[in-house]
Write an enzyme that holds these catalytic residues in place. Structure first.
Site, PDB file in Angstrom:
ATOM      1  N   GLY A  11      -3.864  -6.924  -8.196  1.00 26.18           N
ATOM      2  CA  GLY A  11      -4.598  -5.754  -7.732  1.00 26.18           C
ATOM      3  C   GLY A  11      -3.847  -4.878  -6.752  1.00 26.18           C
ATOM      4  O   GLY A  11      -4.318  -3.800  -6.410  1.00 26.18           O
ATOM      5  N   CYS A  12      -2.673  -5.293  -6.322  1.00 21.47           N
ATOM      6  CA  CYS A  12      -1.887  -4.499  -5.376  1.00 21.47           C
ATOM      7  C   CYS A  12      -1.133  -3.418  -6.139  1.00 21.47           C
ATOM      8  O   CYS A  12      -0.276  -3.716  -6.969  1.00 21.47           O
ATOM      9  CB  CYS A  12      -0.920  -5.394  -4.608  1.00 21.47           C
ATOM     10  SG  CYS A  12       0.175  -4.490  -3.494  1.00 21.47           S
ATOM     11  N   LEU A  13      -1.454  -2.158  -5.871  1.00 22.39           N
ATOM     12  CA  LEU A  13      -0.792  -1.050  -6.555  1.00 22.39           C
ATOM     13  C   LEU A  13       0.698  -0.981  -6.225  1.00 22.39           C
ATOM     14  O   LEU A  13       1.505  -0.596  -7.067  1.00 22.39           O
ATOM     15  CB  LEU A  13      -1.471   0.270  -6.203  1.00 22.39           C
ATOM     16  CG  LEU A  13      -2.876   0.471  -6.770  1.00 22.39           C
ATOM     17  CD1 LEU A  13      -3.467   1.783  -6.288  1.00 22.39           C
ATOM     18  CD2 LEU A  13      -2.856   0.427  -8.286  1.00 22.39           C
TER      19      LEU A  13
END
Length: 133
Positions: A11-13
């Protein structure tokens, strides 16, 4: 083809952009979920052993920001146990490239060490994907 094993926080862009920089530069990226991988202290230490203890930690982790965890007050053994049991505290990503194990994404270091030009300039600040309602 060059290969990178990429341990990330799902989920970390920023991790997404870092992986894309490797892919755009001809690397095959194998993704691993750092938060649920379950590394032993010995395995994890191989990624961080050449760094000062304070650099093992993600300064944006909630427990760091709140002051609940103060890395400068920890010795190596305490810090290793803490990051092993709470990988959200770790600086990310963890990378395996060839026979090197690395903690964190330093574009300049990657380019110099692996003699590659990453085609995309990438930040180190984690940005979380927006939650869908």
């Amino acid at each position: 083809m060059n290969l990178v094993i990429f341990y990330e926080k799902p989920g970390c862009l920023t991790n997404e952009k870092q992986k894309m920089a490797f892919r755009d530069s001809g690397y095959k990226v194998i993704e691993r979920d750092l938060l649920n991988h379950g590394m032993s202290e010995e395995e994890l230490f191989q990624f961080i052993k050449n760094m000062p203890v304070t650099k093992w930690f993600n300064p944006n982790a909630p427990q760091i920001k709140s002051g609940e965890v103060v890395p400068v007050k920890l010795n190596e053994k305490e810090a290793l146990t803490l990051v092993t049991n709470n990988p959200i505290l770790l600086r990310r990503p963890l990378l395996i490239i060839g026979n090197k194990k690395l903690c964190g994404f330093n574009q300049w270091f990657m380019e110099k060490t692996f003699k590659v030009k990453l085609n995309t300039k990438v930040s180190n600040q984690c940005v979380r994907k927006a939650e869908k309602h």
